[in-house]
Motif scaffolding. Structure first.
Motif, PDB file in Angstrom:
ATOM      1  N   GLN A 210       0.882  -0.772  -0.322  1.00  0.00           N
ATOM      2  CA  GLN A 210      -0.016  -0.030   0.003  1.00  0.00           C
ATOM      3  C   GLN A 210       0.699   1.269  -0.300  1.00  0.00           C
ATOM      4  OE1 GLN A 210      -0.502  -2.365   2.683  1.00  0.00           O
ATOM      5  NE2 GLN A 210      -2.509  -3.209   2.328  1.00  0.00           N
ATOM      6  N   LEU A 211       2.040   1.580   0.713  1.00  0.00           N
ATOM      7  CA  LEU A 211       3.288   2.108   0.222  1.00  0.00           C
ATOM      8  C   LEU A 211       4.401   1.666   0.138  1.00  0.00           C
ATOM      9  CD1 LEU A 211       3.779   4.867   1.365  1.00  0.00           C
ATOM     10  CD2 LEU A 211       3.983   3.795   3.351  1.00  0.00           C
ATOM     11  N   CYS A 212       4.811   2.841  -0.514  1.00  0.00           N
ATOM     12  CA  CYS A 212       6.416   2.311  -1.469  1.00  0.00           C
ATOM     13  C   CYS A 212       7.393   3.095  -1.154  1.00  0.00           C
ATOM     14  CB  CYS A 212       6.204   2.211  -2.742  1.00  0.00           C
ATOM     15  SG  CYS A 212       7.400   1.824  -4.079  1.00  0.00           S
ATOM     16  N   PHE A 213       8.567   2.992  -0.260  1.00  0.00           N
ATOM     17  CA  PHE A 213       9.823   3.994  -0.725  1.00  0.00           C
ATOM     18  C   PHE A 213      10.743   3.857  -1.443  1.00  0.00           C
ATOM     19  CE2 PHE A 213       8.388   3.862   3.612  1.00  0.00           C
ATOM     20  CZ  PHE A 213       7.773   5.520   4.458  1.00  0.00           C
ATOM     21  N   PHE A 214      10.932   5.346  -2.830  1.00  0.00           N
ATOM     22  CA  PHE A 214      11.753   4.782  -3.309  1.00  0.00           C
ATOM     23  C   PHE A 214      13.180   6.206  -3.498  1.00  0.00           C
ATOM     24  CE2 PHE A 214      12.647   7.223  -7.762  1.00  0.00           C
ATOM     25  CZ  PHE A 214      13.556   6.388  -8.144  1.00  0.00           C
ATOM     26  N   GLN A 215      14.762   4.946  -2.978  1.00  0.00           N
ATOM     27  CA  GLN A 215      15.504   5.324  -2.504  1.00  0.00           C
ATOM     28  C   GLN A 215      16.040   6.385  -3.840  1.00  0.00           C
ATOM     29  OE1 GLN A 215      18.592   5.991  -2.632  1.00  0.00           O
ATOM     30  NE2 GLN A 215      19.603   5.947  -0.560  1.00  0.00           N
ATOM     31  N   ALA A 216      16.076   6.945  -4.394  1.00  0.00           N
ATOM     32  CA  ALA A 216      16.425   7.614  -6.020  1.00  0.00           C
ATOM     33  C   ALA A 216      17.799   8.310  -5.566  1.00  0.00           C
ATOM     34  CB  ALA A 216      15.209   8.441  -6.078  1.00  0.00           C
ATOM     35  N   GLY A 217      18.985   7.788  -5.252  1.00  0.00           N
ATOM     36  CA  GLY A 217      19.972   8.158  -5.376  1.00  0.00           C
ATOM     37  C   GLY A 217      20.286   8.473  -6.901  1.00  0.00           C
ATOM     38  N   VAL A 218      21.290   9.206  -7.252  1.00  0.00           N
ATOM     39  CA  VAL A 218      22.010   9.161  -8.523  1.00  0.00           C
ATOM     40  C   VAL A 218      23.504   9.416  -8.554  1.00  0.00           C
ATOM     41  CG1 VAL A 218      19.609  10.715  -8.942  1.00  0.00           C
ATOM     42  CG2 VAL A 218      21.898  12.036  -8.387  1.00  0.00           C
ATOM     43  N   ASP A 219      23.498   8.895  -7.772  1.00  0.00           N
ATOM     44  CA  ASP A 219      25.232   8.438  -7.816  1.00  0.00           C
ATOM     45  C   ASP A 219      25.386   6.820  -7.992  1.00  0.00           C
ATOM     46  OD1 ASP A 219      23.101   6.625  -5.180  1.00  0.00           O
ATOM     47  OD2 ASP A 219      25.609   7.109  -4.195  1.00  0.00           O
ATOM     48  N   VAL A 220      24.583   6.361  -9.269  1.00  0.00           N
ATOM     49  CA  VAL A 220      24.592   5.729  -9.588  1.00  0.00           C
ATOM     50  C   VAL A 220      24.589   6.603 -11.429  1.00  0.00           C
ATOM     51  CG1 VAL A 220      22.978   4.209  -9.168  1.00  0.00           C
ATOM     52  CG2 VAL A 220      22.046   5.952 -10.959  1.00  0.00           C
ATOM     53  N   HIS A 221      25.372   7.940 -11.134  1.00  0.00           N
ATOM     54  CA  HIS A 221      25.648   8.804 -12.660  1.00  0.00           C
ATOM     55  C   HIS A 221      27.029   8.639 -12.548  1.00  0.00           C
ATOM     56  CE1 HIS A 221      25.174  12.308 -15.222  1.00  0.00           C
ATOM     57  NE2 HIS A 221      24.108  12.034 -15.168  1.00  0.00           N
ATOM     58  N   GLU A 222      27.305   8.989 -14.480  1.00  0.00           N
ATOM     59  CA  GLU A 222      28.259   8.194 -14.838  1.00  0.00           C
ATOM     60  C   GLU A 222      29.239   9.537 -14.279  1.00  0.00           C
ATOM     61  OE1 GLU A 222      27.572   8.642 -18.704  1.00  0.00           O
ATOM     62  OE2 GLU A 222      26.314  10.061 -19.003  1.00  0.00           O
ATOM     63  N   SER A 223      28.677  10.972 -14.106  1.00  0.00           N
ATOM     64  CA  SER A 223      29.614  11.775 -13.819  1.00  0.00           C
ATOM     65  C   SER A 223      29.597  12.016 -11.712  1.00  0.00           C
ATOM     66  CB  SER A 223      28.944  13.049 -13.868  1.00  0.00           C
ATOM     67  OG  SER A 223      28.321  13.893 -14.899  1.00  0.00           O
ATOM     68  N   ASP A 224      29.110  10.924 -11.513  1.00  0.00           N
ATOM     69  CA  ASP A 224      29.006  10.958  -9.911  1.00  0.00           C
ATOM     70  C   ASP A 224      30.644  10.538  -9.676  1.00  0.00           C
ATOM     71  OD1 ASP A 224      27.207  10.778  -7.303  1.00  0.00           O
ATOM     72  OD2 ASP A 224      29.215   8.955  -6.911  1.00  0.00           O
ATOM     73  N   ARG A 225      31.449  11.192  -8.573  1.00  0.00           N
ATOM     74  CA  ARG A 225      32.789  11.111  -7.828  1.00  0.00           C
ATOM     75  C   ARG A 225      32.559   9.216  -7.628  1.00  0.00           C
ATOM     76  NH1 ARG A 225      34.440  12.344  -2.902  1.00  0.00           N
ATOM     77  NH2 ARG A 225      32.978  13.697  -2.724  1.00  0.00           N
ATOM     78  N   ILE A 226      32.606   8.654  -6.851  1.00  0.00           N
ATOM     79  CA  ILE A 226      32.309   8.087  -5.920  1.00  0.00           C
ATOM     80  C   ILE A 226      31.766   6.238  -6.670  1.00  0.00           C
ATOM     81  CG2 ILE A 226      33.123   8.322  -4.509  1.00  0.00           C
ATOM     82  CD1 ILE A 226      30.727   8.380  -2.581  1.00  0.00           C
ATOM     83  N   GLY A 227      30.518   6.590  -7.800  1.00  0.00           N
ATOM     84  CA  GLY A 227      29.635   5.503  -8.080  1.00  0.00           C
ATOM     85  C   GLY A 227      30.712   4.269  -8.414  1.00  0.00           C
ATOM     86  N   LYS A 228      31.173   4.487  -9.407  1.00  0.00           N
ATOM     87  CA  LYS A 228      31.198   3.220  -9.926  1.00  0.00           C
ATOM     88  C   LYS A 228      30.340   2.368 -10.766  1.00  0.00           C
ATOM     89  CE  LYS A 228      34.581   2.006  -6.665  1.00  0.00           C
ATOM     90  NZ  LYS A 228      35.278   0.841  -5.685  1.00  0.00           N
ATOM     91  N   LEU A 229      29.158   3.601 -11.530  1.00  0.00           N
ATOM     92  CA  LEU A 229      28.191   2.931 -12.438  1.00  0.00           C
ATOM     93  C   LEU A 229      27.890   4.029 -13.523  1.00  0.00           C
ATOM     94  CD1 LEU A 229      24.834   1.225 -11.129  1.00  0.00           C
ATOM     95  CD2 LEU A 229      27.370  -0.010 -11.885  1.00  0.00           C
ATOM     96  N   LYS A 230      27.778   3.920 -14.768  1.00  0.00           N
ATOM     97  CA  LYS A 230      27.474   4.925 -15.506  1.00  0.00           C
ATOM     98  C   LYS A 230      26.715   5.326 -16.715  1.00  0.00           C
ATOM     99  CE  LYS A 230      32.531   4.165 -15.310  1.00  0.00           C
ATOM    100  NZ  LYS A 230      33.469   5.809 -15.053  1.00  0.00           N
ATOM    101  N   LEU A 231      25.194   5.501 -15.707  1.00  0.00           N
ATOM    102  CA  LEU A 231      24.111   5.428 -16.213  1.00  0.00           C
ATOM    103  C   LEU A 231      24.250   7.374 -16.539  1.00  0.00           C
ATOM    104  CD1 LEU A 231      23.340   2.946 -14.270  1.00  0.00           C
ATOM    105  CD2 LEU A 231      21.368   4.924 -14.395  1.00  0.00           C
ATOM    106  N   SER A 232      23.506   7.590 -17.339  1.00  0.00           N
ATOM    107  CA  SER A 232      22.930   8.477 -18.203  1.00  0.00           C
ATOM    108  C   SER A 232      22.038   9.284 -17.325  1.00  0.00           C
ATOM    109  CB  SER A 232      23.262   9.049 -19.789  1.00  0.00           C
ATOM    110  OG  SER A 232      21.765   7.881 -20.013  1.00  0.00           O
ATOM    111  N   SER A 233      21.858  10.627 -17.478  1.00  0.00           N
ATOM    112  CA  SER A 233      20.750  11.242 -16.864  1.00  0.00           C
ATOM    113  C   SER A 233      19.500  10.669 -17.636  1.00  0.00           C
ATOM    114  CB  SER A 233      21.106  12.837 -17.136  1.00  0.00           C
ATOM    115  OG  SER A 233      21.721  13.518 -16.966  1.00  0.00           O
ATOM    116  N   ALA A 234      19.551  10.682 -18.663  1.00  0.00           N
ATOM    117  CA  ALA A 234      18.264   9.650 -19.806  1.00  0.00           C
ATOM    118  C   ALA A 234      18.186   8.511 -18.893  1.00  0.00           C
ATOM    119  CB  ALA A 234      18.708   9.694 -20.936  1.00  0.00           C
TER     120      ALA A 234
END
Length: 301
Positions: A210-234
């Motif tokens: 009935q309730l969902c929490f979405f932890q929407a961190g954007v440290d998956v972004h390719e411009s992130d300093r420590i994330g190690k993943l390579k997602l684009s903004s799109a």
């Protein structure tokens, strides 16, 4: 730290009142905190009595201002949960422009997280809105495993924790979520979105939250300093859209929180800083747009 102010001020300028209403985050109460956190830990943090090692694990020095920040960071998520769960709620989706502090355990903080805002808000919703909320789903898309949240709700059948993260990004010892999806370093849009699509529909069908929490961190972004993943903004926008669509399709109320995002270049005029801030904003832009669509489609009461 300045990203929080940039994101909030830009969204307040950009989003019309027909799409979003902004409120100052309240301070969470000690009563609510101790639903998931040990009373001794809460008391010692509020009183400035944590040890040097405990503060080192958190990553922030103690100060009265830091206490208020930690209480507000949790209180905003609790307030957002109330906004979508109370009996007279008109909101279906809500957001907190902070929070996502998923490395806080019951008895300690880690990784810039003092209290676990999602865990506290989930426990409050189950206590205060029991007639409407019996099952909660946490969809954690930060680049780091939501280890604190997993630990707090281990064995609690009312809360299902799902973490989609980079297997090479752990703040401390790994915990076991109800679902852990480990992604190798370097993964980009296609593989990440395939993994999310492979699990997300089944999650909602299985849990029926009935309730969902979405932890929407954007440290998956390719411009992130420590994330190690390579997602684009799109790619991140597609990720967000998948979560919002799944929640809408299954009639779940939703709260989105900010989570991580650490630009490679902290110069506020740099392209990396701009991309991370804009990706944070996209999470809330899309949440507001999804809520508007749901509100238009909702049948008359």
């Amino acid at each position: 730290m300045q990203k929080y102010r940039y994101v909030r001020e830009a969204l307040q300028r950009e989003l019309p009142s027909t799409l979003a209403t902004f409120y100052e985050s309240p301070l969470v109460s000690e009563k609510d905190l101790t639903l998931v956190h040990c009373e001794g830990y809460v008391s010692r943090f509020l009183g400035g009595q944590l040890t040097r090692d405990e503060l080192r694990r958190i990553g922030f020095p103690w100060s009265p201002q830091h206490v208020n920040r930690a209480l507000s960071s949790t209180g905003g998520t609790v307030a957002a949960a109330h906004a979508v769960c109370r009996a007279d709620a008109t909101a279906i989706f809500a957001g907190h422009i902070a929070g996502g502090t998923h490395h806080a355990f019951a008895d300690r903080g880690e990784g810039y997280c003092v209290f676990n805002d999602i865990a506290v808000a989930a426990a409050v919703a189950l206590r205060d809105h029991a007639a409407r909320v019996q099952r909660v789903l946490v969809v954690d898309c930060d680049v780091h495993q939501g280890n604190g949240t997993a630990s707090i709700f281990a064995g609690d059948e009312r809360v299902f924790t799902a973490s989609f993260h980079c297997e090479a990004n752990l703040f401390s010892a790994r915990e076991v979520s109800d679902l852990d999806v480990d992604l190798p370093p370097g993964v980009g849009d296609e593989a990440y979105l395939e993994a999310l699509q492979a699990h997300l529909p089944g999650l909602f069908e299985r849990v029926r939250p009935q309730l969902c929490f979405f932890q929407a961190g954007v440290d998956v972004h390719e411009s992130d300093r420590i994330g190690k993943l390579k997602l684009s903004s799109a790619g991140i926008k597609k990720r967000n859209a998948l979560v919002y669509a799944a929640a809408a399709r299954h009639g779940a109320r939703l709260v989105v929180t900010m989570g991580g995002g650490y630009p490679k270049d902290l110069d506020e005029s740099s392209v990396h800083f701009h991309r991370v801030v804009q990706s944070h904003m996209d999470c809330y832009r899309q949440c507001a747009s999804a809520h508007a669509r749901l509100s238009r489609e909702a049948p008359e009461a």
